[in-house]
Scaffold this motif. Structure first.
Motif, PDB file in Angstrom:
ATOM      1  N   VAL A  31       0.841  -1.192   0.000  1.00  0.00           N
ATOM      2  CA  VAL A  31       0.000   0.000   0.000  1.00  0.00           C
ATOM      3  C   VAL A  31       0.879   1.245   0.000  1.00  0.00           C
ATOM      4  N   VAL A  32       0.631   2.130  -0.949  1.00  0.00           N
ATOM      5  CA  VAL A  32       1.340   3.402  -1.064  1.00  0.00           C
ATOM      6  C   VAL A  32       0.374   4.510  -0.651  1.00  0.00           C
ATOM      7  N   ASN A  33       0.821   5.407   0.200  1.00  0.00           N
ATOM      8  CA  ASN A  33      -0.003   6.528   0.656  1.00  0.00           C
ATOM      9  C   ASN A  33       0.807   7.815   0.515  1.00  0.00           C
ATOM     10  N   PHE A  34       0.334   8.739  -0.317  1.00  0.00           N
ATOM     11  CA  PHE A  34       1.084   9.976  -0.543  1.00  0.00           C
ATOM     12  C   PHE A  34       0.426  11.183   0.126  1.00  0.00           C
ATOM     13  N   GLN A  35      -0.422  10.947   1.109  1.00  0.00           N
ATOM     14  CA  GLN A  35      -1.052  12.046   1.839  1.00  0.00           C
ATOM     15  C   GLN A  35      -0.005  12.834   2.613  1.00  0.00           C
ATOM     16  N   THR A  36      -0.141  14.161   2.590  1.00  0.00           N
ATOM     17  CA  THR A  36       0.727  15.037   3.372  1.00  0.00           C
ATOM     18  C   THR A  36      -0.109  15.744   4.428  1.00  0.00           C
ATOM     19  N   PHE A  37       0.564  16.314   5.401  1.00  0.00           N
ATOM     20  CA  PHE A  37      -0.125  16.984   6.491  1.00  0.00           C
ATOM     21  C   PHE A  37       0.466  18.372   6.694  1.00  0.00           C
ATOM     22  N   GLY A  38      -0.431  19.365   6.744  1.00  0.00           N
ATOM     23  CA  GLY A  38       0.033  20.724   6.939  1.00  0.00           C
ATOM     24  C   GLY A  38       0.907  21.186   5.788  1.00  0.00           C
ATOM     25  N   ARG A  39       1.746  22.164   6.086  1.00  0.00           N
ATOM     26  CA  ARG A  39       2.641  22.706   5.067  1.00  0.00           C
ATOM     27  C   ARG A  39       4.032  22.115   5.258  1.00  0.00           C
ATOM     28  N   SER A  40       4.084  20.799   5.148  1.00  0.00           N
ATOM     29  CA  SER A  40       5.342  20.071   5.323  1.00  0.00           C
ATOM     30  C   SER A  40       6.264  20.329   4.144  1.00  0.00           C
ATOM     31  N   GLU A  41       7.521  19.957   4.296  1.00  0.00           N
ATOM     32  CA  GLU A  41       8.480  20.120   3.203  1.00  0.00           C
ATOM     33  C   GLU A  41       8.068  19.291   1.998  1.00  0.00           C
ATOM     34  N   THR A  42       7.537  18.094   2.250  1.00  0.00           N
ATOM     35  CA  THR A  42       7.084  17.255   1.136  1.00  0.00           C
ATOM     36  C   THR A  42       5.957  17.947   0.382  1.00  0.00           C
ATOM     37  N   TRP A  43       4.994  18.491   1.125  1.00  0.00           N
ATOM     38  CA  TRP A  43       3.899  19.201   0.459  1.00  0.00           C
ATOM     39  C   TRP A  43       4.426  20.374  -0.353  1.00  0.00           C
ATOM     40  N   LYS A  44       5.377  21.118   0.186  1.00  0.00           N
ATOM     41  CA  LYS A  44       5.922  22.257  -0.538  1.00  0.00           C
ATOM     42  C   LYS A  44       6.537  21.814  -1.863  1.00  0.00           C
ATOM     43  N   GLU A  45       7.342  20.775  -1.824  1.00  0.00           N
ATOM     44  CA  GLU A  45       7.940  20.272  -3.065  1.00  0.00           C
ATOM     45  C   GLU A  45       6.853  19.815  -4.036  1.00  0.00           C
ATOM     46  N   ASN A  46       5.832  19.174  -3.498  1.00  0.00           N
ATOM     47  CA  ASN A  46       4.758  18.660  -4.355  1.00  0.00           C
ATOM     48  C   ASN A  46       4.055  19.767  -5.128  1.00  0.00           C
ATOM     49  N   VAL A  47       3.687  20.846  -4.434  1.00  0.00           N
ATOM     50  CA  VAL A  47       2.913  21.883  -5.121  1.00  0.00           C
ATOM     51  C   VAL A  47       3.782  22.721  -6.040  1.00  0.00           C
ATOM     52  N   LEU A  48       5.074  22.828  -5.738  1.00  0.00           N
ATOM     53  CA  LEU A  48       5.956  23.571  -6.629  1.00  0.00           C
ATOM     54  C   LEU A  48       6.138  22.846  -7.960  1.00  0.00           C
ATOM     55  N   ARG A  49       6.073  21.529  -7.949  1.00  0.00           N
ATOM     56  CA  ARG A  49       6.277  20.758  -9.188  1.00  0.00           C
ATOM     57  C   ARG A  49       4.995  20.110  -9.693  1.00  0.00           C
ATOM     58  N   ASN A  50       3.855  20.351  -9.010  1.00  0.00           N
ATOM     59  CA  ASN A  50       2.585  19.730  -9.392  1.00  0.00           C
ATOM     60  C   ASN A  50       2.705  18.220  -9.502  1.00  0.00           C
ATOM     61  N   SER A  51       3.415  17.634  -8.573  1.00  0.00           N
ATOM     62  CA  SER A  51       3.622  16.198  -8.627  1.00  0.00           C
ATOM     63  C   SER A  51       4.034  15.684  -7.257  1.00  0.00           C
ATOM     64  N   ALA A  52       3.398  14.595  -6.838  1.00  0.00           N
ATOM     65  CA  ALA A  52       3.794  13.898  -5.617  1.00  0.00           C
ATOM     66  C   ALA A  52       4.511  12.620  -6.024  1.00  0.00           C
ATOM     67  N   VAL A  53       5.665  12.377  -5.447  1.00  0.00           N
ATOM     68  CA  VAL A  53       6.485  11.220  -5.818  1.00  0.00           C
ATOM     69  C   VAL A  53       6.515  10.246  -4.641  1.00  0.00           C
ATOM     70  N   SER A  54       6.070   9.032  -4.883  1.00  0.00           N
ATOM     71  CA  SER A  54       6.101   7.976  -3.876  1.00  0.00           C
ATOM     72  C   SER A  54       7.044   6.881  -4.348  1.00  0.00           C
ATOM     73  N   ASN A  55       7.887   6.413  -3.459  1.00  0.00           N
ATOM     74  CA  ASN A  55       8.902   5.425  -3.817  1.00  0.00           C
ATOM     75  C   ASN A  55       8.630   4.104  -3.103  1.00  0.00           C
ATOM     76  N   MET A  56       8.911   3.018  -3.802  1.00  0.00           N
ATOM     77  CA  MET A  56       8.691   1.690  -3.240  1.00  0.00           C
ATOM     78  C   MET A  56       9.785   0.755  -3.725  1.00  0.00           C
ATOM     79  N   LYS A  57      10.327  -0.031  -2.825  1.00  0.00           N
ATOM     80  CA  LYS A  57      11.310  -1.049  -3.207  1.00  0.00           C
ATOM     81  C   LYS A  57      10.576  -2.286  -3.668  1.00  0.00           C
ATOM     82  N   GLY A  58      10.892  -2.718  -4.880  1.00  0.00           N
ATOM     83  CA  GLY A  58      10.227  -3.883  -5.417  1.00  0.00           C
ATOM     84  C   GLY A  58      10.945  -5.167  -5.091  1.00  0.00           C
ATOM     85  N   PRO A  59      10.351  -6.299  -5.363  1.00  0.00           N
ATOM     86  CA  PRO A  59      10.989  -7.607  -5.140  1.00  0.00           C
ATOM     87  C   PRO A  59      12.039  -7.878  -6.205  1.00  0.00           C
ATOM     88  N   PRO A  60      12.954  -8.803  -5.957  1.00  0.00           N
ATOM     89  CA  PRO A  60      13.921  -9.172  -6.999  1.00  0.00           C
ATOM     90  C   PRO A  60      13.201  -9.676  -8.244  1.00  0.00           C
TER      91      PRO A  60
END
Length: 1007
Positions: A926-955
């Motif tokens: 399960v990937v969750n890209f919700q942000t809270f308040g005016r966090s640094e992640t939220w700031k980066e997201n709105v400046l680039r109009n994109s939220a980036v979520s990362n996940m390590k996959g299986p071999p």
């Protein structure tokens, strides 16, 4: 007086524009918004004409209604006992007819229609106009459909409505604003744009004016209160009004507001939050302001930080009143509010309730959100008591709004009890993404809900107060989402200085008036084209729309105001951008090239624009497009100067100069806007440096290194510094990037003749010889290397590019790989260690109902959204609907998965922003890209109009695989994915998609 002997033959043609083309323009706009025109007689009296479109025509027939014929204009009849706005609109219609034809209609305002005429225009409100009431009483017109409705109207050509009248154009409203909207609908159909004054869309002269017969019924609107918020007006609207348009007031006063209110009525809007920054006196400071609003029937409100129609910034004087604190100074605050409520008791208004700080800040006197919630309940109760005393004892009849903006949302979540007849106005996060909408319980509130939305903003992480840069597709998605979840009481748009947000305002208010076409269509390009065609004609409209669409696409990737990679609150210096100059075909240059092509297009369009639209074109198209391009040049050329100086390129000096010239060009264009455009009409309106932030200043250029030893050098794509040996290009594949570049450049003032050769026939070069010289400024050149796949006979081939010049030889290794894939394979394929997938290009889905393609929204041309918006999360993720993407790898690795979504917020308080990910039907993560308040992640997201979520996959072993995306929370918008098997070089914009349509198709990217 109209000649009673109107001839039956066609007479007269429009000037300067083909009549057929003009009528087609209007039909195109009305056709796109087909749901906007609600046709159908529905039991009209037999003498009322059947429903048919009332279209402007230059051809006379027996059936048409002649507004102007043979230099005579039909008179306008209205009842002086009707509301003032009806008279204002009727006079505006007469003025519009004069603008179009030079003929001025006669007026009869006594309510009896005494002017001798066979073809009058009759304007009035049902129940308030003796003229309209007479038609209804004598069964000449049936207004049952609009009786008692909000802001509705009927337009009808009525035969023999009264003695001595052959036919009349009747404009009847259910209420005064409905009547005004009907009048301005006629003006628009005749060819007068709502933006005729505010954007210099000059009405085009016509000899005669006729309307085809029929009836049009419109209303009620989708949203009850629809309007704009004039905000951050310090650098445009206020200085322009004070210095240029209304110097007698020295401020935004009644004269300016009258123009503003007329525009709102022409756009079928009814609501305003007035300007309120320190540069502007309070709206009620000038008695003429509320009086003008009342005359124009505009509903007045105030922003989230200004309860009870007060402008705290201007009106709260702490020195005499004490602190703005309901704990320490409750009586003074109470008296301050009550005085305004008493003063404005007769004003049509929406009262903002609650309390924040004096300006856009938190409430004083409390220590936490829980204390604030308890205090706010007391405050709201006291405010409502004032309204009961001075406005209406039945509070259900007093429009009230509560906006949980910024910290107030946290207070609301503490259990704040807001009386249910108060409208909850949900704000966006200041960057176009609505924070939250009503849950099922909130949707039952009698006060309903609304939206406060930004198209301009001052604040962290960075302002965008200069240009209009919010993408139309994003506005459509967010506002239709809001409407779907019940936000239909109030829509208000923060428009900054009004200009240059003309199209954004039109789009927002079109949706608010009739949302149905926007619910049915996700492709907003059609609306933009209809709007541009209405303004610029059938020939220029489509290319103008295409240019503006590309402008919005580029701004969605990065707004012009954000190109400095700087911040506000606190203010930081500009930085190097994140665009990659050495990979992906020079990502930075590709952006520059897109802007350059766009500027060339609008420059050609400007040259072809007729004189009567030159100023409008500059304001609406040329200035924003060109200045956005220049802002990008300023920073991306500065970046090149920096990076190329590290490579000792002589061209670094040239790029530094280009950066400086771009800044100087912005200065020149802005000076033209303020001093020459429209004869100086807009002097003081446009600022290229709101708040004088670092991003707007002259570029800070790098220190350029002295000339380097040697005369010339080579750097292939993928290298950021000179390398004496082991030069190579990234590996070519049929499904990856088509071509890679090799840069040749001087490192010393010199002249070098060079030649290039390839070791194999399959290796193709864009150039094979040339001259580098510092004398002419051609100090560098870029060769493009590609592969002729028809000449490749093996799975993997290697070759060499040899570059010779001035006693120097440089070899660049080239490798092309076409691994064997299963027969008939269609899907995504690894290229140079990554797989790039665009969300819209899934191979399979479990349901066509739970994922919707959003055309034009996102960074790749379209995105997909999880639906329905009212759905709950599934009990088991594996039971959820999914999208499947097939991909093929050649590298054995446990890859990193990068998911790019739009940085939306949970649809309601009960939702999140989750989706499930499964590889080869393995366990779901399960990937969750919700942000809270005016966090640094939220700031980066709105400046680039994109939220980036990362996940390590299986071999993963080399071979075919499947990525599945499961829908969990509603509203998630998936844009693209990258599967990184070998540490992909960074990119700011989307990595080129690596997709193969079918076996043997080496055409590369999916079209």
């Amino acid at each position: 007086m109209m000649d009673a002997r109107c001839p039956r033959e066609a007479t007269g043609q429009q000037k300067n524009v083909s009549p057929g083309k003009t009528n087609g323009v209007r039909r195109q706009l009305f056709g796109w918004m087909g749901g906007l025109l609600l046709m159908g007689s529905h039991g009209l009296h037999a003498q009322t004409p059947p429903e048919a479109p009332l279209q402007s025509t230059s051809t006379f027939t027996e059936a048409v209604f002649p507004l102007v014929h043979r230099s005579q204009a039909s008179p306008v009849w209205w009842d002086a006992q009707d509301a003032p706005v009806v008279g204002i609109a009727a006079h505006a219609l007469a003025d519009d007819i004069t603008r179009l034809t030079g003929q001025t209609p006669a007026f009869d305002s006594v309510g009896r229609g005494t002017t001798d005429a066979r073809f009058p225009v009759i304007v009035g409100t049902l129940g308030s106009s003796a003229l309209i009431n007479r038609l209804v009483d004598h069964q000449k017109l049936n207004l049952t459909r609009i009786a008692g409705q909000w802001e509705s109207y009927v337009l009808a050509v009525v035969q023999e409505p009264m003695a001595g009248v052959e036919k009349a154009l009747v404009i009847a409203g259910s209420d005064p604003r409905g009547t005004a909207f009907g009048v301005f609908e006629v003006s628009r159909r005749l060819g007068v744009s709502p933006w005729y004054w505010w954007a210099d869309v000059t009405p085009r002269p016509q000899t005669n004016l006729y309307l085809t017969p029929g009836t049009l019924t419109q209303g009620p609107p989708s949203v009850k209160y629809r309007g704009i918020f004039l905000n951050d007006e310090d650098w445009g609207l206020q200085p322009w009004a004070a210095q240029t348009y209304e110097p007698e007031t020295g401020d935004i006063g009644p004269k300016t507001y009258a123009r503003m209110f007329e525009l709102l009525l022409r756009l079928k809007a009814n609501f305003l939050w007035p300007a309120m920054h320190p540069s502007t006196r309070a709206f009620f400071h000038y008695p003429g302001n509320p009086q003008t609003a009342a005359a124009y029937a505009i509903v007045v409100g105030t922003s989230h930080a200004e309860p009870m129609l007060r402008n705290n910034v201007d009106e709260w004087e702490e020195a005499t009143r004490g602190p703005f604190d309901y704990v320490r100074n409750p009586q003074a605050v109470h008296d301050y509010w009550e005085a305004r409520v008493r003063e404005a008791s007769g004003q049509e208004a929406v009262y903002t309730v609650g309390m924040r700080g004096v300006h856009d800040s938190g409430m004083q006197g409390v220590h936490n959100a829980s204390e604030a919630a308890a205090l706010l309940e007391t405050i709201i109760a006291d405010q409502r008591a004032m309204l009961q005393t001075h406005v209406d004892s039945n509070l259900q009849q007093v429009p009230q709004a509560f906006t949980p903006y910024k910290e107030v949302l946290d207070i609301y979540d503490q259990g704040l009890s807001v009386p249910e007849d108060i409208t909850l106005v949900w704000p966006d996060d200041n960057y176009g993404y609505i924070h939250r909408l009503s849950d099922p319980d909130e949707r039952t509130r009698s006060g309903g809900s609304g939206v406060y939305y930004h198209a301009s903003y001052w604040g962290r992480p960075h302002d965008y107060l200069w240009l209009s840069s919010t993408h139309p597709a994003l506005i459509r998605e967010e506002m239709t989402k809001a409407y779907t979840l019940g936000a239909e009481r109030i829509w208000v748009l923060n428009v900054g200085d009004l200009k240059p947000l003309e199209y954004t305002i039109s789009l927002f208010l079109d949706m608010a008036y009739e949302v149905r076409p926007f619910l049915e269509k996700t492709d907003m390009k059609g609306h933009l084209e209809a709007w541009a065609t209405e303004l610029f004609g059938t020939e220029q409209g489509p290319p103008v729309a295409n240019a503006l669409w590309d402008y919005y696409d580029l701004a969605f990737e990065r707004r012009p105001e954000f190109m400095g990679w700087s911040r506000t609150e606190p203010t930081t210096a500009t930085q190097l951008t994140a665009y990659n100059h050495f990979r992906y075909g020079d990502e930075a240059q590709r952006r520059l090239d897109r802007y350059d092509a766009l500027v060339q297009r609008v420059t050609r369009l400007r040259a072809a624009t007729p004189p009567d639209r030159k100023d409008a074109f500059y304001e609406l198209v040329y200035y924003p497009v060109v200045c956005a391009a220049l802002m990008n040049q300023k920073f991306l050329y500065r970046d090149k100067a920096h990076w190329y100086a590290r490579q000792h390129r002589l061209s670094a000096h040239n790029y530094a100069q280009r950066s400086q010239r771009a800044y100087e060009a912005i200065v020149r264009e802005t000076a033209y806007y303020n001093h020459e455009l429209a004869g100086g009409k807009w002097r003081g309106m446009m600022s290229m440096e709101p708040r004088k932030l670092p991003v707007y200043q002259a570029p800070v250029l790098p220190e350029l290194v002295p000339e380097h030893g040697g005369r010339w050098a080579v750097v292939p794509e993928g290298d950021s510094v000179q390398s004496a040996t082991d030069l190579s290009l990234p590996t070519f594949t049929p499904w990856g990037q088509h071509a890679y570049f090799v840069d040749l450049f001087l490192t010393h003032k010199s002249t070098v003749a060079w030649k290039a050769s390839a070791s194999a026939a399959w290796l193709q070069l864009s150039e094979r010889k040339g001259v580098l010289t510092s004398d002419s400024g051609r100090t560098e050149t870029r060769l493009w290397v590609s592969v002729d796949w028809n000449s490749v006979r093996a799975d993997t081939v290697t070759g060499t590019l040899l570059l010779k010049g001035k006693n120097k030889r440089v070899r660049v290794a080239v490798r092309a790989c076409r691994p064997r894939l299963p027969a008939g394979y269609e899907g995504f394929v690894e290229s140079n260690g990554y797989v790039s997938l665009f969300a819209e290009h899934f191979q399979r889905s479990s349901s066509t109902q739970t994922w919707q393609r959003l055309d034009g929204l996102g960074h790749t041309g379209a995105s997909v959204q999880a639906l329905p918006l009212t759905a709950s999360a599934p009990a088991e993720v594996t039971e959820a609907d999914w999208l499947a993407y097939d991909f093929y790898t050649f590298t054995a690795a446990a890859p990193d998965f990068h998911f790019y979504t739009l940085p939306t917020h949970p649809v309601t308080h009960d939702d999140s922003l989750r989706f499930g990910v499964s590889i080869d039907d393995g366990p779901v993560q399960v990937v969750n890209f919700q942000t809270f308040g005016r966090s640094e992640t939220w700031k980066e997201n709105v400046l680039r109009n994109s939220a980036v979520s990362n996940m390590k996959g299986p071999p993963l072993a080399p071979g075919p695989h499947t990525l599945k995306i499961y829908r969990i929370d509603p509203g998630v918008i998936l844009d693209r994915m990258v599967i990184d098997l070998r540490k992909v070089p960074p990119a700011y914009s989307p990595v080129p998609e690596t997709s193969l349509r079918a076996e043997g198709d080496a055409s590369g990217l999916r079209k």
